[in-house]
Structures are given as structure tokens and as C-alpha cells.
Motif scaffolding. Structure first.
Motif, PDB file in Angstrom:
ATOM      1  N   GLY A   2      47.575  92.439  42.540  1.00  0.00           N
ATOM      2  CA  GLY A   2      47.723  91.094  43.025  1.00  0.00           C
ATOM      3  C   GLY A   2      47.832  90.081  41.957  1.00  0.00           C
ATOM      4  O   GLY A   2      47.147  90.286  40.830  1.00  0.00           O
ATOM      5  N   LYS A   3      48.045  89.012  42.319  1.00  0.00           N
ATOM      6  CA  LYS A   3      48.342  87.860  41.269  1.00  0.00           C
ATOM      7  C   LYS A   3      46.778  87.458  40.774  1.00  0.00           C
ATOM      8  O   LYS A   3      46.712  87.067  39.524  1.00  0.00           O
ATOM      9  CB  LYS A   3      48.915  86.646  41.945  1.00  0.00           C
ATOM     10  CG  LYS A   3      49.145  85.653  40.982  1.00  0.00           C
ATOM     11  CD  LYS A   3      49.965  84.378  41.791  1.00  0.00           C
ATOM     12  CE  LYS A   3      50.215  83.195  40.663  1.00  0.00           C
ATOM     13  NZ  LYS A   3      51.086  82.164  41.237  1.00  0.00           N
ATOM     14  N   ASN A   4      45.915  87.381  41.687  1.00  0.00           N
ATOM     15  CA  ASN A   4      44.494  86.699  41.323  1.00  0.00           C
ATOM     16  C   ASN A   4      43.365  87.910  41.310  1.00  0.00           C
ATOM     17  O   ASN A   4      42.263  87.869  41.560  1.00  0.00           O
ATOM     18  CB  ASN A   4      44.056  85.899  42.358  1.00  0.00           C
ATOM     19  CG  ASN A   4      45.017  84.379  42.551  1.00  0.00           C
ATOM     20  OD1 ASN A   4      45.286  84.209  41.185  1.00  0.00           O
ATOM     21  ND2 ASN A   4      45.120  83.905  43.544  1.00  0.00           N
ATOM     22  N   ASP A   5      44.134  89.214  41.195  1.00  0.00           N
ATOM     23  CA  ASP A   5      43.117  90.426  40.934  1.00  0.00           C
ATOM     24  C   ASP A   5      42.185  90.355  39.651  1.00  0.00           C
ATOM     25  O   ASP A   5      42.419  89.660  38.802  1.00  0.00           O
ATOM     26  CB  ASP A   5      44.138  91.617  40.662  1.00  0.00           C
ATOM     27  CG  ASP A   5      43.105  92.999  41.109  1.00  0.00           C
ATOM     28  OD1 ASP A   5      42.936  93.083  42.171  1.00  0.00           O
ATOM     29  OD2 ASP A   5      42.866  93.571  40.020  1.00  0.00           O
ATOM     30  N   LEU A   7      41.475  92.313  37.377  1.00  0.00           N
ATOM     31  CA  LEU A   7      41.986  92.777  36.235  1.00  0.00           C
ATOM     32  C   LEU A   7      43.185  92.569  35.585  1.00  0.00           C
ATOM     33  O   LEU A   7      43.811  92.923  34.604  1.00  0.00           O
ATOM     34  CB  LEU A   7      41.889  94.437  36.347  1.00  0.00           C
ATOM     35  CG  LEU A   7      40.654  95.286  36.577  1.00  0.00           C
ATOM     36  CD1 LEU A   7      41.188  96.787  36.709  1.00  0.00           C
ATOM     37  CD2 LEU A   7      39.630  94.882  35.471  1.00  0.00           C
ATOM     38  N   THR A   8      43.555  91.186  36.091  1.00  0.00           N
ATOM     39  CA  THR A   8      44.836  90.649  35.546  1.00  0.00           C
ATOM     40  C   THR A   8      44.557  90.029  34.213  1.00  0.00           C
ATOM     41  O   THR A   8      43.160  89.509  33.981  1.00  0.00           O
ATOM     42  CB  THR A   8      45.116  89.650  36.703  1.00  0.00           C
ATOM     43  OG1 THR A   8      44.289  88.588  36.913  1.00  0.00           O
ATOM     44  CG2 THR A   8      45.710  90.221  37.889  1.00  0.00           C
ATOM     45  N   PRO A   9      45.578  89.924  33.672  1.00  0.00           N
ATOM     46  CA  PRO A   9      45.401  89.195  32.154  1.00  0.00           C
ATOM     47  C   PRO A   9      44.711  87.669  32.272  1.00  0.00           C
ATOM     48  O   PRO A   9      43.839  87.346  31.475  1.00  0.00           O
ATOM     49  CB  PRO A   9      46.641  89.381  31.617  1.00  0.00           C
ATOM     50  CG  PRO A   9      47.304  90.285  32.323  1.00  0.00           C
ATOM     51  CD  PRO A   9      46.769  90.293  33.627  1.00  0.00           C
ATOM     52  N   ALA A  13      41.289  86.434  30.729  1.00  0.00           N
ATOM     53  CA  ALA A  13      41.094  85.441  29.776  1.00  0.00           C
ATOM     54  C   ALA A  13      40.165  84.347  30.342  1.00  0.00           C
ATOM     55  O   ALA A  13      39.550  83.842  29.405  1.00  0.00           O
ATOM     56  CB  ALA A  13      42.510  84.834  29.601  1.00  0.00           C
ATOM     57  N   ASN A  14      40.174  83.933  31.492  1.00  0.00           N
ATOM     58  CA  ASN A  14      39.411  82.963  32.067  1.00  0.00           C
ATOM     59  C   ASN A  14      37.808  83.563  31.921  1.00  0.00           C
ATOM     60  O   ASN A  14      36.943  82.556  31.805  1.00  0.00           O
ATOM     61  CB  ASN A  14      39.545  82.843  33.726  1.00  0.00           C
ATOM     62  CG  ASN A  14      40.777  82.089  33.902  1.00  0.00           C
ATOM     63  OD1 ASN A  14      41.138  81.446  33.070  1.00  0.00           O
ATOM     64  ND2 ASN A  14      41.347  82.188  34.967  1.00  0.00           N
ATOM     65  N   ARG A  15      37.376  84.594  32.112  1.00  0.00           N
ATOM     66  CA  ARG A  15      36.198  85.243  31.734  1.00  0.00           C
ATOM     67  C   ARG A  15      35.762  85.014  30.469  1.00  0.00           C
ATOM     68  O   ARG A  15      34.613  84.783  30.087  1.00  0.00           O
ATOM     69  CB  ARG A  15      36.108  86.635  32.209  1.00  0.00           C
ATOM     70  CG  ARG A  15      36.149  86.644  33.878  1.00  0.00           C
ATOM     71  CD  ARG A  15      35.362  88.230  34.260  1.00  0.00           C
ATOM     72  NE  ARG A  15      36.216  89.133  33.561  1.00  0.00           N
ATOM     73  CZ  ARG A  15      37.068  89.839  34.411  1.00  0.00           C
ATOM     74  NH1 ARG A  15      37.763  89.039  35.534  1.00  0.00           N
ATOM     75  NH2 ARG A  15      38.057  90.661  33.798  1.00  0.00           N
TER      76      ARG A  15
END
Length: 376
Positions: A2-5, A7-9, A13-15
Motif C-alpha cells: 500500500g501507499k502508506n505501508d 515498509l514504504t520508502p 524516511a519519516n521515521r
């Protein structure tokens, strides 16, 4: 994926961006929220949750700042005790270690403007030893012995109890003086109406005839009145049977004349109020009645020193314990019975006790009618 998964990049990056410390100007202490940029901070300021927190702050801002200051001081000192309990370290280094936690209390939310002000506050309060060097401020944690705090607490409680007892005694004395003033004079009640009032106005003139005989006077010796046992010398720190035998007759005659009733009982906790024993260090000190050589004299074991002294009951007073403690009735029809202290009425100088038997008997008694019982 998904888009907000997770493990998405973008999520990764936010973390990464949110780790560690962010800019302080984008941190809201009231909400405990750290924003990553100016746009996010502006959005937070316009949110409903932030407005509710600001309304709470506006009701009592001084109390909020004081609460943050106390929490900042407590957490900073806790970190210092764990990390550098005995070391002399730079205050700047300790502060950098403390703010490594992103959820710490920020100094700009306290009433200290700089780290120097906070360090000086710790020195004035006695929490740390501080000194200023060319390299900056250095601090050393002051280690306190827990036994000192216990001794201080005991001393404070003892001073408070003595002060309250002094106030009760003074109020009792004042009330007795007022009663004495309101009581009618005995000489007015016992005055003989057959004696004219003019008899006291002037002295009668002595007249003698020419054949009068010389005046003769006969002097008759009278035994000296028995002085109270309170004025007799005390035997301190030792027991002299001969001394007590000599004074027993005088003491008995004195109390027979004044119709006093004995109230001393073994096991009572009493206070010495004889100023004659002040030079020996027993004045205003408490002790336990161990035995009664006579009805009016008690052998007292002083609680502080353990000395044994013999004191007349006229130079002792009862001690009132805290509510819930055991007492003994020392006067009246219930003399000698154990009871439980319920409460004290300071305005009436009375104590309420409960005598437990087949039925619980609740009584209001005067201060001098009840006394604390030694628990040992």
C-alpha cells in the motif's frame, strides 16, 4: 504494498527524520509534540487540541510554569544521581546527556532562562556544590545521609508537640485565672455581720487609769507549719529510704490539711514541672512511674537519661497522647481503668475517652483526669 505501508520508502524516511532531536522552535511543550518543519508547526498551532491546552495554560500560567520547573529539576537531579553520583562534571555535559531524551522537559518552559541560572539555583538550594572555572560551570552532587532526615523530622515533631503542649498549658492557666476572678471572695461570704463596719476604719485609742498595772505579754511557742513536700529537697539519681521516711509524715499531714487526692499510678507517662529540678535537666521532661513509695510520691524513670528520681505528684502533670492511644483514668469513680483516647477539645480542656467493658462507655474528662500509659 500500500501507499502508506510501514515498509514504504516514505514511511522509512519519516521515521529516520523523527529520530533524535529536532529543532526546539518547532516543539510544543504543552502538547508534547515535536514538528519537523515550520509548516507542520503552523498546522499544529491551529489544531483544536493545541487550543484546548492553551486555554488550560491561560487559566493559571504561573502554576503551569512552576510545575514544569519542578519536573525539570527532579528529572535533572535523578539523571545526575544515576550517571555521576560522586564525580565532579561539567554542567554542560550533564545537560547534553539529559536532553538526549527527546521527551525531556525543555528549559524554555521553566522560569530559568539559561543553564547558568539553573546551576546557581542548585547551589543556593544545597543540592549541588557548584564552582565556576574558565571552562564553564562544574557541579558535584551533595550526598545526604537518610538518617539526618529522620533526625530532623523527629526533632521537628518534638518541637511542634512541645509548642502545642505549652499553648494548651497556658490556655488552661488563663482559664483558671478567669474562673478565680469570677468566683466570689471568701472573705465577703464569711464576714461576721455582728461586727460593725466602722471597726476597721481606725485603731482604738488605748486608755489607762492612774492605778493601772503594767502590761504583761506571754509568748507561747508553736511548732512551725508543715511545709509542702514540693519545697523539700529532692534526692536525685539515687534512692534514700531514710529521706523518704522523714518526709512521709510531713507529706501526709500536708495533704490531710489540703484534702488532696492521690492520682499517681504505676505505668503512667508524666511530665516533671518542678523548676527546682531544672538545674538537673529534668524540667519539662517526661518519665514513667515505676513504683509508688507513698500515695503522693512516685519513683520516675526519665525517658531521656534513664535516671530514677522521686517526685511529689504536685510537681508532675499528666500527658495526653495522640487519638487512638491507650490512657488510664486517674481520678473519679473510674480511676485505674484503661481507656482509649478518642479526641481532644482544646477550647474546653477536655478529652473524650472510651472505656471498654461489657459495654463501651464514652466520657468527657478533664485533662488532669486522664494520663498516657507506657506502651513498653
Amino acid at each position: 504494498m500500500g501507499k502508506n505501508d510501514f515498509l514504504t520508502p516514505k514511511a522509512i524516511a519519516n521515521r529516520i527524520k523523527s529520530k533524535g532531536l529536532q529543532k526546539l522552535r518547532w516543539y510544543c511543550q504543552m502538547c508534547g509534540k515535536q514538528c519537523r518543519d515550520e509548516n507542520g508547526f503552523k498546522c499544529h498551532l491551529s489544531s483544536e487540541s493545541h487550543k484546548r491546552q492553551m486555554m488550560v495554560f491561560g487559566e493559571n500560567p504561573d502554576r503551569v510554569v512552576q510545575g514544569y520547573s519542578e519536573e525539570f529539576e527532579n528529572t535533572f537531579m535523578e539523571h545526575l544521581r544515576r550517571s555521576h553520583p560522586y564525580s565532579r562534571v561539567s554542567a554542560k555535559n550533564v545537560y547534553n546527556e539529559y536532553i538526549a531524551d527527546r521527551h525531556h522537559i525543555h528549559m524554555n518552559s521553566t522560569h530559568w532562562l539559561t543553564l547558568t541560572d539553573f546551576v546557581q539555583h542548585l547551589g543556593q538550594k544545597g543540592l549541588c556544590k557548584v564552582d565556576q572555572t574558565p571552562k564553564g560551570w562544574f557541579i558535584v552532587l551533595v550526598q545526604k545521609d537518610p538518617r539526618d532526615d529522620l533526625i530532623t523530622d523527629k526533632r521537628t515533631k518534638r518541637h511542634r508537640a512541645e509548642r502545642e503542649e505549652e499553648e494548651r498549658n497556658q490556655a488552661l492557666i488563663n482559664e483558671q485565672v478567669e474562673r478565680a476572678h469570677k468566683r466570689p471572695r471568701l472573705d465577703e461570704e464569711d464576714a461576721d455581720p455582728s461586727v460593725p463596719e466602722e471597726a476597721d476604719e481606725g485603731a482604738a485609742e488605748l486608755q489607762r487609769g492612774e492605778d493601772a498595772q503594767p502590761l504583761a505579754f506571754s509568748m507561747q511557742s508553736h511548732p512551725a507549719p508543715d511545709r509542702p513536700l514540693a519545697d523539700a529537697e529532692r534526692r536525685v539519681k539515687q534512692h534514700d529510704p531514710g529521706f523518704m521516711a522523714d518526709d512521709s509524715s510531713r507529706q501526709g499531714s500536708f495533704y490531710q490539711q489540703h484534702q488532696a487526692r492521690p492520682w499517681l499510678l504505676p505505668g503512667l507517662v508524666v511530665k516533671v514541672v518542678s523548676k527546682a529540678l531544672q538545674e538537673h535537666g529534668y524540667y519539662k521532661k517526661k518519665g514513667v512511674v515505676t513504683q509508688l513509695p507513698s500515695k503522693y510520691i512516685g519513683t520516675i524513670c526519665m525517658q531521656d537519661s534513664g535516671d530514677l528520681i522521686q517526685v511529689d505528684q504536685a510537681e508532675l502533670e499528666t500527658v495526653l497522647p495522640q487519638p487512638g492511644s491507650k490512657v488510664k483514668v486517674v481520678k473519679g469513680q473510674h480511676r485505674g481503668q484503661l481507656a482509649e483516647m478518642l479526641k481532644v477539645d482544646v477550647s474546653k480542656f477536655q478529652a473524650q475517652v472510651a472505656i471498654k467493658g461489657k459495654e463501651v462507655l464514652t466520657l468527657w474528662l478533664e485533662y488532669e483526669d486522664v494520663c498516657k500509659v507506657d506502651s513498653k
